[in-house]
Motif scaffolding. Structure first.
Motif, PDB file in Angstrom:
ATOM      1  N   MET A 116      50.853   8.142  23.021  1.00 49.60           N
ATOM      2  CA  MET A 116      51.058   7.326  24.213  1.00 49.60           C
ATOM      3  C   MET A 116      50.105   7.748  25.338  1.00 49.60           C
ATOM      4  N   GLU A 117      50.274   8.935  25.845  1.00 42.73           N
ATOM      5  CA  GLU A 117      49.513   9.390  27.006  1.00 42.73           C
ATOM      6  C   GLU A 117      48.516  10.446  26.533  1.00 42.73           C
ATOM      7  N   PRO A 118      47.329  10.429  27.099  1.00 41.41           N
ATOM      8  CA  PRO A 118      46.306  11.363  26.616  1.00 41.41           C
ATOM      9  C   PRO A 118      46.659  12.817  26.912  1.00 41.41           C
ATOM     10  N   TRP A 119      47.515  13.057  27.887  1.00 35.06           N
ATOM     11  CA  TRP A 119      47.806  14.435  28.306  1.00 35.06           C
ATOM     12  C   TRP A 119      48.979  15.051  27.559  1.00 35.06           C
ATOM     13  N   ILE A 120      49.496  14.359  26.551  1.00 36.27           N
ATOM     14  CA  ILE A 120      50.602  14.921  25.785  1.00 36.27           C
ATOM     15  C   ILE A 120      50.065  15.558  24.499  1.00 36.27           C
ATOM     16  N   PHE A 121      50.403  16.820  24.267  1.00 36.23           N
ATOM     17  CA  PHE A 121      50.065  17.495  23.005  1.00 36.23           C
ATOM     18  C   PHE A 121      51.243  17.385  22.045  1.00 36.23           C
ATOM     19  N   ARG A 122      50.915  17.341  20.740  1.00 32.05           N
ATOM     20  CA  ARG A 122      51.954  17.202  19.735  1.00 32.05           C
ATOM     21  C   ARG A 122      51.765  18.177  18.592  1.00 32.05           C
ATOM     22  N   LEU A 132      64.625  20.706  25.194  1.00 32.27           N
ATOM     23  CA  LEU A 132      63.780  20.523  26.370  1.00 32.27           C
ATOM     24  C   LEU A 132      63.653  21.877  27.041  1.00 32.27           C
ATOM     25  N   LEU A 133      62.411  22.329  27.214  1.00 31.23           N
ATOM     26  CA  LEU A 133      62.206  23.672  27.740  1.00 31.23           C
ATOM     27  C   LEU A 133      61.043  23.626  28.712  1.00 31.23           C
ATOM     28  N   ILE A 134      61.199  24.336  29.824  1.00 26.03           N
ATOM     29  CA  ILE A 134      60.144  24.333  30.827  1.00 26.03           C
ATOM     30  C   ILE A 134      59.512  25.731  30.854  1.00 26.03           C
ATOM     31  N   LEU A 135      58.205  25.785  30.930  1.00 26.32           N
ATOM     32  CA  LEU A 135      57.526  27.077  31.063  1.00 26.32           C
ATOM     33  C   LEU A 135      56.907  27.101  32.457  1.00 26.32           C
ATOM     34  N   HIS A 136      57.634  27.753  33.378  1.00 29.69           N
ATOM     35  CA  HIS A 136      57.241  27.679  34.780  1.00 29.69           C
ATOM     36  C   HIS A 136      55.861  28.265  35.021  1.00 29.69           C
ATOM     37  N   SER A 137      55.538  29.355  34.301  1.00 28.35           N
ATOM     38  CA  SER A 137      54.269  30.027  34.577  1.00 28.35           C
ATOM     39  C   SER A 137      53.078  29.119  34.276  1.00 28.35           C
ATOM     40  N   ARG A 138      53.245  28.194  33.364  1.00 29.48           N
ATOM     41  CA  ARG A 138      52.146  27.296  33.019  1.00 29.48           C
ATOM     42  C   ARG A 138      52.401  25.874  33.487  1.00 29.48           C
ATOM     43  N   SER A 139      53.548  25.644  34.146  1.00 28.69           N
ATOM     44  CA  SER A 139      53.914  24.289  34.568  1.00 28.69           C
ATOM     45  C   SER A 139      53.818  23.298  33.407  1.00 28.69           C
ATOM     46  N   GLU A 140      54.518  23.644  32.356  1.00 24.09           N
ATOM     47  CA  GLU A 140      54.498  22.779  31.176  1.00 24.09           C
ATOM     48  C   GLU A 140      55.919  22.535  30.675  1.00 24.09           C
ATOM     49  N   LEU A 141      56.097  21.358  30.112  1.00 25.42           N
ATOM     50  CA  LEU A 141      57.387  20.978  29.571  1.00 25.42           C
ATOM     51  C   LEU A 141      57.229  20.843  28.055  1.00 25.42           C
ATOM     52  N   TYR A 142      58.129  21.475  27.297  1.00 23.60           N
ATOM     53  CA  TYR A 142      58.088  21.415  25.838  1.00 23.60           C
ATOM     54  C   TYR A 142      59.297  20.645  25.346  1.00 23.60           C
ATOM     55  N   VAL A 143      59.064  19.731  24.412  1.00 22.53           N
ATOM     56  CA  VAL A 143      60.108  18.823  23.966  1.00 22.53           C
ATOM     57  C   VAL A 143      60.157  18.836  22.446  1.00 22.53           C
ATOM     58  N   GLY A 144      61.331  19.093  21.888  1.00 17.44           N
ATOM     59  CA  GLY A 144      61.503  18.994  20.442  1.00 17.44           C
ATOM     60  C   GLY A 144      62.232  17.706  20.098  1.00 17.44           C
ATOM     61  N   VAL A 145      61.714  16.973  19.140  1.00 21.31           N
ATOM     62  CA  VAL A 145      62.390  15.761  18.673  1.00 21.31           C
ATOM     63  C   VAL A 145      62.561  15.877  17.167  1.00 21.31           C
ATOM     64  N   PRO A 159      51.960  18.516  30.367  1.00 19.59           N
ATOM     65  CA  PRO A 159      51.622  19.211  31.608  1.00 19.59           C
ATOM     66  C   PRO A 159      52.371  18.568  32.776  1.00 19.59           C
ATOM     67  N   LEU A 160      52.931  19.390  33.655  1.00 16.64           N
ATOM     68  CA  LEU A 160      53.740  18.837  34.743  1.00 16.64           C
ATOM     69  C   LEU A 160      52.885  18.390  35.926  1.00 16.64           C
ATOM     70  N   LYS A 161      51.670  18.963  36.037  1.00 18.74           N
ATOM     71  CA  LYS A 161      50.796  18.608  37.160  1.00 18.74           C
ATOM     72  C   LYS A 161      49.696  17.692  36.649  1.00 18.74           C
ATOM     73  N   ARG A 162      49.735  16.459  37.079  1.00 16.30           N
ATOM     74  CA  ARG A 162      48.767  15.482  36.597  1.00 16.30           C
ATOM     75  C   ARG A 162      48.186  14.724  37.785  1.00 16.30           C
ATOM     76  N   CYS A 163      47.783  15.495  38.792  1.00 15.01           N
ATOM     77  CA  CYS A 163      47.365  14.888  40.061  1.00 15.01           C
ATOM     78  C   CYS A 163      46.102  14.054  39.920  1.00 15.01           C
ATOM     79  N   SER A 164      45.192  14.479  39.008  1.00 14.35           N
ATOM     80  CA  SER A 164      43.901  13.795  38.925  1.00 14.35           C
ATOM     81  C   SER A 164      44.047  12.343  38.469  1.00 14.35           C
ATOM     82  N   TYR A 165      45.236  11.971  37.974  1.00 16.28           N
ATOM     83  CA  TYR A 165      45.416  10.576  37.566  1.00 16.28           C
ATOM     84  C   TYR A 165      45.563   9.640  38.765  1.00 16.28           C
ATOM     85  N   HIS A 166      45.852  10.204  39.954  1.00 10.77           N
ATOM     86  CA  HIS A 166      45.893   9.367  41.162  1.00 10.77           C
ATOM     87  C   HIS A 166      44.485   9.325  41.740  1.00 10.77           C
TER      88      HIS A 166
END
Lengths: 511, 511
Positions: B1-7, B379-392, B400-407
């Motif tokens: 879906m989104e280019p910034w999501i790793f799988r 659902l797990l957050i890694l604060h030191s890297r500002s990343e969200l990990y999701v298991g499905v 990545p939680l910070k995606r400012c450059s998209y604005h």
């Protein structure tokens, strides 16, 4: 909207909240704010109107007047206080009934603010016995009893504030206690009505909103909703009167003191009967003494509906009124349930025919254009003419229930699954049973629900193939065939996300 | 879906239900059915995988194994029974915790069927004290206590089956009764957690689904839903740990016998403290005796959330997991709540800043294309890297939680009201605070919610003018400005009828 709907409006008149028939005169009597009208049943034309503005003195206290007869609306025969007979506000819930013995039972707010509701008997009786903050829904004169249906704040548990629905009953000849607390009925009893979606944790439709009683079948159709602070959802449950009377024969629910649990207490008189008038004086009228009558009001058992699953359920809508028509079809009698919604339409629903087939949503009758919808204030069915009368804020409407001629083809006629209609093979048109030439040549097939196409206009793809599905929007609560078309665009009904299968066709439902 | 999501996916592997970090090694440890994986935090590439198929004997009983260390996944150091430590089914609710003292608290099903859940302490302790049919949600090691958060069938009232949510607590040094019933903890207490929409009849979100604890603030974010048999609705409530401990200092709720009401019973020891180990032996560890501990488990008072109105509410959706990030903005700290939905998206919500401003729905992160959505398992957050990990079901994702450059424009950057982002007036681009040149030249305005446009494609008319409205879809629970476009076509979200104002823009909400 529809050419077959008749309307009555009167300049400056609002709150068409009371409708009643005068079948002898072929008239509809309409109560609106400060107005009474007599209308022709034929086309809702005005026969007579009367304006009843309060005099200046009365206006101050905002009392309204009652009236004893209605042959001529402007001829005032008698003037009695409306207090405890009429509500102070047309939006207060109230119900009233004149029994075969000529007594008026009014269940309404006793004060201006609407905070003191009670059941009150007048024109020959004694004052009230009030449930806890009740909202009255309906009352019926059945045998020796007057039955009341209402909802009230539940007292019998401690898990937070909840509203429960009740059936209440009082002997029509109850004169109350004789010396102590003369204004208390000694024969009043009440029981909880259950209407819920079954499950490990049942989902309760706690709040009774309307009832319709079929005296020949001793069957009560009742509509229930969730609380106004909850998400909207509604259900129709049907109750046998025998289930209500059976609960009144069972144990009471009784709390000895505030430190005790609510426990069943054996009913000392399961075969309770209303007393009879002996020797012309009111002696030994009831078999319950006053102390018992004050302690034992609430029955322990809950009145269960005819079927464990409600006859009809729908989310995101609140039903406000119900009326039921019993229709002779080709092979059997059908019950058609008319449900007023809180946004001013009327659902036409076929009541379940048997265990294997659920109810069918046959039609939704739109009374107004989409952006001009109004709350429905009253709903009345005139069986002899097969007509439905609807009061809203600014008008009264009349809807013919039989509209077979609108189905132009045999397929449309039979496919509508409408018990009122069938295809006449001789006349080659869609007719009512009465209009048909011969019943043997009149085709009707009410064996399943009509196929409905609930499609939203949008970027929809092709239909997927039919597949079995579980569907509970009311046309059924059970297994159906469904097919869907996908909509890939974000949609508010899905919380702004894209929906799957937003367009659904439902068919062949069974329960 | 989104280019910034790793799988990460692995052929034939499903149920990615357990995620944990190994920050020292920069690795994510992933538990899936019969598999363990070590992944790079950088891009979720596989470092090592181990398959743990059961041997034929074990398979028969369907036991799974535990393992003591994870430096090399295939090197088995020790083998202990997973019974009462791991659930028998990845869908059974369970929580486990290794305390600072090295004890394993596992709250899970004790049997194959999942019908006998309990809290179990092992690797150095004593057996369980089981609440009534609990569904465990989370556990935390806080001071001398282990806290459990769970939901269970309510015992303390008689208004039908209901599930209540609880905070439970046990002293970590509780050794249980010494002679009688050695396997019963003497320090276990529990209290109800309330999360409800206020009103005359409050609407209760009874069922706790997930929690996130901020230890620095001693604040617990908790997500609640309605029962699965009810209409879907979810809410986020926040609880101060002090409110929980205050309730544990108050009276117990106690029923003398089945004929008594549940009544408050004074807490004989409001200043209860866990015992200490004297002279190297476990003597006088707790100040509650075993009899009391069996009678007095449930507190009378209910733990109330920080604010009377839930932080965030939404109908027609069930939240399944929650994670919270604390973000340094230009002027203050912000709490960003990530909510996993039951259809596989993640809501990004700004927690209320003050009494006058409600929460804001900032974004909905779509993990999958609309027709390929999956339930989120972890659902797990890694604060030191500002990343969200999701298991499905079939993969692990990293966001990545910070995606400012998209604005791309100043208006879009500041208008997004995203605490992670601001407009750098020097660099002339949307950056994080860390990327900015100078904080004084970094523009951010988190004073209201972003304007969102939730529009369905359809035969829509022109926008009406902005008007005040009451809106509670979560971006706010209170007064907003709304404008609508009407849709006159029948729509399934309106039960097949035409909708009014199906397209809504919401702005400027305040509570």
């Amino acid at each position: 909207m529809e050419p077959w709907i008749f309307r009555f409006k009167a300049e400056g008149t609002v709150d068409f909240s009371q409708l009643t028939f005068d079948p002898g005169q072929n008239e509809l009597i309409v109560g609106a704010r400060n107005h009474l009208f007599r209308l022709s049943l034929e086309d809702l034309t005005l026969i007579q109107g009367a304006e009843w503005h309060c005099d200046e003195f009365t206006k101050g206290a905002c009392f309204s007047r009652g009236k004893s007869e209605l042959t001529n609306l402007t001829e005032i025969h008698d003037q009695i206080s409306g207090m405890a007979r009429c509500p102070y506000n047309p939006r207060h819930n109230s119900t009233a009934l004149i029994t075969s013995g000529g007594e008026l039972y009014a269940a309404t707010a006793m004060d201006f603010s609407g905070r003191d509701p009670a059941i009150y008997r007048s024109l020959g009786g004694c004052p009230p016995s009030a449930p806890r903050k009740p909202n009255f829904v309906s009352s019926y004169d059945i045998g020796p009893f007057t039955y009341f249906f209402f909802r009230e704040n539940a007292a019998e548990h401690d898990c937070g504030r909840t509203v429960f629905s009740r059936a209440g009953r009082v002997c029509k000849n109850d004169v109350g206690g004789r010396f102590l607390l003369e204004d208390t009925w000694t024969t009043f009893m009440k029981a909880r009505l259950n209407c819920s979606r079954p499950g490990e944790i049942p989902f309760n439709y706690n709040e009774l909103q309307g009832t319709f009683y079929l005296p020949e079948l001793e069957l009560l159709y009742a509509i229930f909703t969730t609380n106004v602070n909850s998400m909207a959802a509604s259900a129709v449950c049907a109750f046998n009167l025998s289930a209500v009377t059976q609960v009144f024969r069972g144990p009471f629910k009784f709390q000895e003191n505030s430190r005790s649990a609510w426990l069943p207490f054996p009913n000392p008189n399961p075969d309770f009967q209303c007393g009879t008038i002996d020797y012309g004086s009111y002696v030994n009228l009831t078999e319950r003494n006053l102390q018992d009558a004050q302690k034992f009001l609430l029955m322990h058992e809950v009145v269960q509906p005819v079927a464990p699953v409600p006859y009809f359920m729908e989310d995101s809508v609140r039903f406000t009124h119900v009326a039921v028509d019993v229709v002779q079809g080709k092979d059997q009698l059908f019950h058609i349930i008319y449900l007023a919604t809180d946004y001013g339409t009327i659902r036409k629903v076929l009541s379940p025919l048997n265990q294997s087939m659920g109810s069918c949503l046959l039609e939704e009758i739109e009374l107004f254009p989409p952006r001009k919808r109004q709350h429905i204030r009253s709903l009345l069915i005139l069986h002899s003419r097969s007509e439905l009368y609807v009061g809203v804020r600014d008008q009264v409407l009349k809807i013919p229930l039989k509209r077979c001629s609108y189905h132009k083809t045999r397929e449309a006629c039979v496919g509508a699954r409408d018990p009122y209609c069938g295809w006449d093979l001789v006349l080659k048109k869609c007719t009512t049973l009465e209009e048909s030439v011969r019943m043997s040549q009149w085709e009707q097939s009410i064996t399943k629900c009509p196929v409905r196409n609930v499609t939203v206009d949008g970027g929809l793809g092709a239909w997927a193939s039919w597949a079995s599905c579980s569907h509970s929007d009311g046309s059924s609560a059970g297994a159906c065939l469904c097919r869907t078309r996908a909509c890939d665009k974000p949609a508010p009904q899905c919380g702004g996300r894209s929906c799957q299968g937003i367009s659904v066709e439902v068919a062949n439902c069974s329960r």
